[in-house]
Motif scaffolding. Structure first.
Motif, PDB file in Angstrom:
ATOM      1  N   SER A  29       0.833  -1.206   0.000  1.00 53.50           N
ATOM      2  CA  SER A  29       0.000   0.000   0.000  1.00 53.50           C
ATOM      3  C   SER A  29       0.863   1.250   0.000  1.00 53.50           C
ATOM      4  N   VAL A  30       1.929   1.231   0.799  1.00 59.20           N
ATOM      5  CA  VAL A  30       2.816   2.383   0.873  1.00 59.20           C
ATOM      6  C   VAL A  30       3.538   2.587  -0.452  1.00 59.20           C
ATOM      7  N   GLN A  31       4.057   1.497  -1.028  1.00 56.35           N
ATOM      8  CA  GLN A  31       4.774   1.609  -2.286  1.00 56.35           C
ATOM      9  C   GLN A  31       3.851   2.035  -3.425  1.00 56.35           C
ATOM     10  N   ALA A  32       2.628   1.541  -3.410  1.00 53.59           N
ATOM     11  CA  ALA A  32       1.671   1.940  -4.448  1.00 53.59           C
ATOM     12  C   ALA A  32       1.360   3.431  -4.356  1.00 53.59           C
ATOM     13  N   ARG A  33       1.256   3.947  -3.126  1.00 51.46           N
ATOM     14  CA  ARG A  33       1.007   5.371  -2.941  1.00 51.46           C
ATOM     15  C   ARG A  33       2.209   6.191  -3.411  1.00 51.46           C
ATOM     16  N   ARG A  34       3.422   5.683  -3.071  1.00 53.27           N
ATOM     17  CA  ARG A  34       4.645   6.382  -3.520  1.00 53.27           C
ATOM     18  C   ARG A  34       4.744   6.350  -5.046  1.00 53.27           C
ATOM     19  N   ALA A  35       4.381   5.221  -5.616  1.00 54.50           N
ATOM     20  CA  ALA A  35       4.421   5.099  -7.072  1.00 54.50           C
ATOM     21  C   ALA A  35       3.460   6.089  -7.722  1.00 54.50           C
ATOM     22  N   ALA A  36       2.292   6.269  -7.115  1.00 54.14           N
ATOM     23  CA  ALA A  36       1.323   7.229  -7.660  1.00 54.14           C
ATOM     24  C   ALA A  36       1.901   8.644  -7.639  1.00 54.14           C
ATOM     25  N   LEU A  37       2.655   8.960  -6.585  1.00 48.25           N
ATOM     26  CA  LEU A  37       3.279  10.281  -6.505  1.00 48.25           C
ATOM     27  C   LEU A  37       4.298  10.470  -7.624  1.00 48.25           C
ATOM     28  N   LEU A  38       5.105   9.440  -7.859  1.00 47.57           N
ATOM     29  CA  LEU A  38       6.084   9.521  -8.944  1.00 47.57           C
ATOM     30  C   LEU A  38       5.397   9.675 -10.297  1.00 47.57           C
ATOM     31  N   ALA A  39       4.346   8.888 -10.489  1.00 53.80           N
ATOM     32  CA  ALA A  39       3.646   8.907 -11.778  1.00 53.80           C
ATOM     33  C   ALA A  39       3.049  10.285 -12.066  1.00 53.80           C
ATOM     34  N   LYS A  40       2.512  10.915 -11.025  1.00 55.67           N
ATOM     35  CA  LYS A  40       1.905  12.226 -11.236  1.00 55.67           C
ATOM     36  C   LYS A  40       2.952  13.299 -11.517  1.00 55.67           C
ATOM     37  N   GLN A  41       4.203  12.966 -11.258  1.00 53.15           N
ATOM     38  CA  GLN A  41       5.296  13.889 -11.584  1.00 53.15           C
ATOM     39  C   GLN A  41       5.984  13.490 -12.892  1.00 53.15           C
ATOM     40  N   GLY A  42       5.298  12.612 -13.670  1.00 49.67           N
ATOM     41  CA  GLY A  42       5.816  12.240 -14.975  1.00 49.67           C
ATOM     42  C   GLY A  42       6.847  11.136 -14.962  1.00 49.67           C
ATOM     43  N   ARG A  43       7.001  10.438 -13.843  1.00 48.49           N
ATOM     44  CA  ARG A  43       8.029   9.397 -13.722  1.00 48.49           C
ATOM     45  C   ARG A  43       7.348   8.023 -13.692  1.00 48.49           C
ATOM     46  N   GLN A  44       6.648   7.723 -14.788  1.00 46.46           N
ATOM     47  CA  GLN A  44       5.831   6.524 -14.846  1.00 46.46           C
ATOM     48  C   GLN A  44       6.666   5.251 -14.785  1.00 46.46           C
ATOM     49  N   ARG A  45       7.797   5.224 -15.488  1.00 47.16           N
ATOM     50  CA  ARG A  45       8.620   4.008 -15.488  1.00 47.16           C
ATOM     51  C   ARG A  45       9.126   3.704 -14.087  1.00 47.16           C
ATOM     52  N   GLU A  46       9.609   4.729 -13.384  1.00 47.33           N
ATOM     53  CA  GLU A  46      10.085   4.524 -12.006  1.00 47.33           C
ATOM     54  C   GLU A  46       8.946   4.041 -11.104  1.00 47.33           C
ATOM     55  N   ALA A  47       7.755   4.593 -11.342  1.00 54.03           N
ATOM     56  CA  ALA A  47       6.596   4.223 -10.531  1.00 54.03           C
ATOM     57  C   ALA A  47       6.289   2.736 -10.682  1.00 54.03           C
ATOM     58  N   ARG A  48       6.294   2.258 -11.914  1.00 57.48           N
ATOM     59  CA  ARG A  48       5.994   0.844 -12.151  1.00 57.48           C
ATOM     60  C   ARG A  48       7.080  -0.053 -11.553  1.00 57.48           C
ATOM     61  N   GLU A  49       8.326   0.366 -11.670  1.00 57.69           N
ATOM     62  CA  GLU A  49       9.418  -0.430 -11.112  1.00 57.69           C
ATOM     63  C   GLU A  49       9.329  -0.481  -9.591  1.00 57.69           C
ATOM     64  N   MET A  50       8.857   0.602  -8.987  1.00 58.99           N
ATOM     65  CA  MET A  50       8.722   0.627  -7.526  1.00 58.99           C
ATOM     66  C   MET A  50       7.721  -0.427  -7.051  1.00 58.99           C
ATOM     67  N   ILE A  51       6.605  -0.553  -7.756  1.00 62.26           N
ATOM     68  CA  ILE A  51       5.612  -1.573  -7.384  1.00 62.26           C
ATOM     69  C   ILE A  51       6.157  -2.968  -7.640  1.00 62.26           C
ATOM     70  N   ARG A  52       6.821  -3.146  -8.778  1.00 65.26           N
ATOM     71  CA  ARG A  52       7.344  -4.472  -9.119  1.00 65.26           C
ATOM     72  C   ARG A  52       8.427  -4.924  -8.142  1.00 65.26           C
ATOM     73  N   ALA A  53       9.173  -3.964  -7.569  1.00 67.74           N
ATOM     74  CA  ALA A  53      10.262  -4.303  -6.655  1.00 67.74           C
ATOM     75  C   ALA A  53       9.784  -4.657  -5.252  1.00 67.74           C
ATOM     76  N   THR A  54       8.514  -4.447  -4.975  1.00 69.31           N
ATOM     77  CA  THR A  54       7.980  -4.786  -3.647  1.00 69.31           C
ATOM     78  C   THR A  54       8.095  -6.299  -3.426  1.00 69.31           C
ATOM     79  N   PRO A  55       8.580  -6.742  -2.259  1.00 72.22           N
ATOM     80  CA  PRO A  55       8.735  -8.185  -2.013  1.00 72.22           C
ATOM     81  C   PRO A  55       7.425  -8.948  -2.211  1.00 72.22           C
ATOM     82  N   GLU A  56       7.559 -10.135  -2.764  1.00 70.92           N
ATOM     83  CA  GLU A  56       6.397 -10.978  -3.074  1.00 70.92           C
ATOM     84  C   GLU A  56       6.605 -12.330  -2.403  1.00 70.92           C
ATOM     85  N   ARG A  57       5.961 -12.510  -1.245  1.00 75.46           N
ATOM     86  CA  ARG A  57       6.184 -13.734  -0.464  1.00 75.46           C
ATOM     87  C   ARG A  57       5.131 -14.801  -0.718  1.00 75.46           C
TER      88      ARG A  57
END
Length: 614
Positions: free
Chosen positions: A397-425
């Protein structure tokens, strides 16, 4: 034949079986005898337990552990009769119930009543067992005895809670009559009259007679408008008896400090999508009880849902002020007492509300505050709120919110990578990550990439109705309407109660102005599954408008807009008002919608098509 074991050995075995023996009270007088033979240590509390009787108890427990529950029952019931010990009787009843031997459990309870005629618990067990065995009429005597032996000061609360003992009864109609007979002596006593009305009302509700239940609740409320029990019954009645709602509102007027009950009512309003009324109740709750933290959290969340980020921020900051000290204290207590039981057992007579812990509430508040700041384009403040969250359980949830902030600043690729980098257990976390990425792209109106992420998700998690639904919504945005329909019909096949799928398909047909009769049937099916969902009511209104039934459309759309003043609903309602020649009203509704969400595509398209300037 008695066991030839020295008494000190018996005491040691008894200690080993403590988990099974559930704390028998040992007889006074045996303590001195035990101290002469037992090892040194804390003195044992004894009762009428002689050595032969102790052997009998041990034999009974050993029989039980050997799987011979019938022998254990007989041996321990004999011991209970000899001693009159209530814990022994309780143990025998439990043994019978664990073995699904209802008749034996009842026999033990009746023996308990005979041996200890003033035992409230014995009478309660007997009444419950008789009802459970469908011998409901016979429950009258133990119910009368239970009430007669209850101290006068405790009797009103006991009466109010009595129906809860029989929530799973099958013959509820007979039980309601038996209860009325048992309570009749207390119906005219001022101290218990209101409790009797509520108890009888709850029994009538269990017996599928909600109208009578409401009448009894109203009579109890008239006796004392500040009493919570009639209001709680009214809350239970709301689903089938909407006419019980004025009783609740009257109670809140008489007793504004009914915080827990009001929060339960708010939850009911939210479940019905009646957000505006829920906000009103929460505002009244915070005025009456400014320190009621959960009300501030709920108020902030609803304000945010209604596109009021500034007002949401005020409420959420107040929640943080109230909850931060509690969360810190709870954290310190948990650190000093690891493994301590922190469950809060609420009184059954009070309104039951599921509340988050202060720590969980703070995490929710920080996430909501970040969203409120984001909605106001204050991205730095949003990040500062997110930085306060240290919960690993909310990492995505935190990373998704941070990703949304990046995306709204035009940093869509970084935003998607931030979500993908979240640990998946776990697979569930993998599914959640795909949904979060698709939602991010959807918010950016990048329909194609969002669709592609969902297509990948559906390959990884086949036949997931919710993922298929999300993919259908993206297909609609891409104007792949045949594919959208195919996906939605697959959702309906997998999950026939997925009302969103029925509504989406019906609304899309109506919006294309095709197959309107079929569209109406689909939306009506959705409305059967979710009767108070404002967006489904909006869809029905839009279909009626497309069919040329403007007055019917207006009624549906006004109802939907009153329940949830959403911008898209405002666009539809305004258009119907415009078509009816009520143009000032239409402009007013459109302006309200624009204030909430001026970027809404449906509103912009409506105003452009009708050539309306606000």
């Amino acid at each position: 034949m008695p066991l030839a074991v020295p008494s000190f050995r018996l005491l040691s075995v008894t200690a080993c079986l403590a988990g099974a023996l559930t704390g028998y009270t040992l007889p006074a007088g045996a303590a001195e005898q035990a101290s002469a033979v037992a090892p040194s240590g804390p003195a044992q509390t004894m009762s009428r337990l002689t050595a032969p009787l102790l052997e009998q108890l041990l034999v009974g427990e050993m029989e039980l552990r050997s799987g011979n529950a019938g022998a254990a029952y007989e041996i321990l019931l004999d011991a209970a009769r000899k001693t009159g010990e209530e814990r022994l009787f309780r143990r025998v009843v439990e043994i019978a119930l664990q073995g699904r031997a209802g008749d034996q459990a009842l026999a033990a309870a009746q023996a308990w009543r005979t041996a200890v005629p003033k035992s409230i618990e014995a009478h309660r067990f007997a009444a419950q067992l008789l009802v459970g065995l469908n011998r409901t009429a016979e429950a009258l005597d133990p119910l009368r005895a239970l009430l007669a032996n209850t101290p006068a000061a405790d009797r009103p609360a006991t009466i109010v809670l009595l129906p809860r003992l029989f929530a799973r009864a099958s013959d509820t109609a007979t039980l309601a009559g038996v209860m009325e007979q048992a309570l009749q002596p207390y119906a005219s006593i001022p101290e218990t009259r209101g409790a009797v009305l509520v108890a009888n009302g709850r029994m009538r509700l269990l017996a599928n007679d909600p109208q009578r239940a409401r009448a009894l609740a109203e009579e109890a409320h008239r006796l004392d408008p500040t009493a919570e029990a009639p209001a709680i019954l009214a809350l239970e009645l709301l689903q089938t008896q909407p006419a019980a709602e004025p009783l609740l509102l009257s109670h809140f007027k008489a007793k504004p400090q009914s915080g827990a009950l009001r929060l339960a009512y708010v939850r009911s309003l939210v479940n019905q999508q009646r957000y505006a009324e829920a906000v009103t109740q929460l505002e009244q709750a915070t005025q009456a009880q400014p320190a009621l933290a959960p009300a501030w959290l709920s108020l902030g969340a609803l304000r945010l849902e209604l596109k009021q980020p500034r007002d949401a921020e005020v409420a959420l900051r107040r929640y943080v002020e109230l909850s931060a000290p509690q969360a810190a204290a709870a954290k310190q207590a948990a650190a000093s007492q690891p493994g301590a039981d922190t469950d809060d057992d609420s009184d059954e007579g009070e309104a039951q509300v599921t509340l988050v812990s202060p720590a969980e509430g703070l995490t929710q508040a920080y996430l909501l505050l970040a969203q409120a700041a984001e909605d106001q384009r204050d991205y730095l403040q949003a990040e500062l709120w997110l930085a306060k969250i240290d919960s690993t359980q909310n990492a995505l949830s935190v990373q998704a919110r941070r990703a949304a902030l990046l995306a709204k600043q035009g940093r869509q690729r970084e935003a998607r990578e931030m979500i993908r980098a979240t640990p998946e257990r776990t697979p569930e976390e993998g599914r959640a990550k795909l949904l979060a990425e698709s939602q991010l792209l959807r918010d950016l109106k990048n329909w194609q990439d969002s669709y592609q992420v969902l297509a990948t998700a559906n390959e990884r998690f086949p036949d997931d109705a919710d993922l298929l639904y999300e993919q259908a919504m993206m297909a609609e945005k891409l104007q792949r309407l045949d594919e959208m329909e195919r996906l939605l019909r697959r959702v309906i096949a997998l999950k026939p109660d997925h009302f969103h799928a029925y509504n989406a398909l019906g609304y899309t047909l109506a919006d294309r102005n095709v197959r309107l009769t079929e569209a109406r049937e689909l939306v009506r099916k959705a409305l059967e599954l979710a009767p108070n969902e404002p967006f489904i009511i909006d869809s029905l209104g839009w279909i009626e408008y497309r069919l040329g039934r403007r007055e019917e459309a207006l009624q549906h759309l006004q109802r939907a807009y009153q329940a949830r003043p959403d911008t898209e609903i405002a666009a539809h309602l305004g258009e119907v008002l415009w078509a009816l020649g009520r143009r000032d009203e239409a402009r007013k509704v459109w302006r309200e919608g624009r204030e909430r969400d001026g970027a809404n595509d449906v509103l912009k398209e409506t105003l452009a098509r009708l050539r309306v300037s606000l």
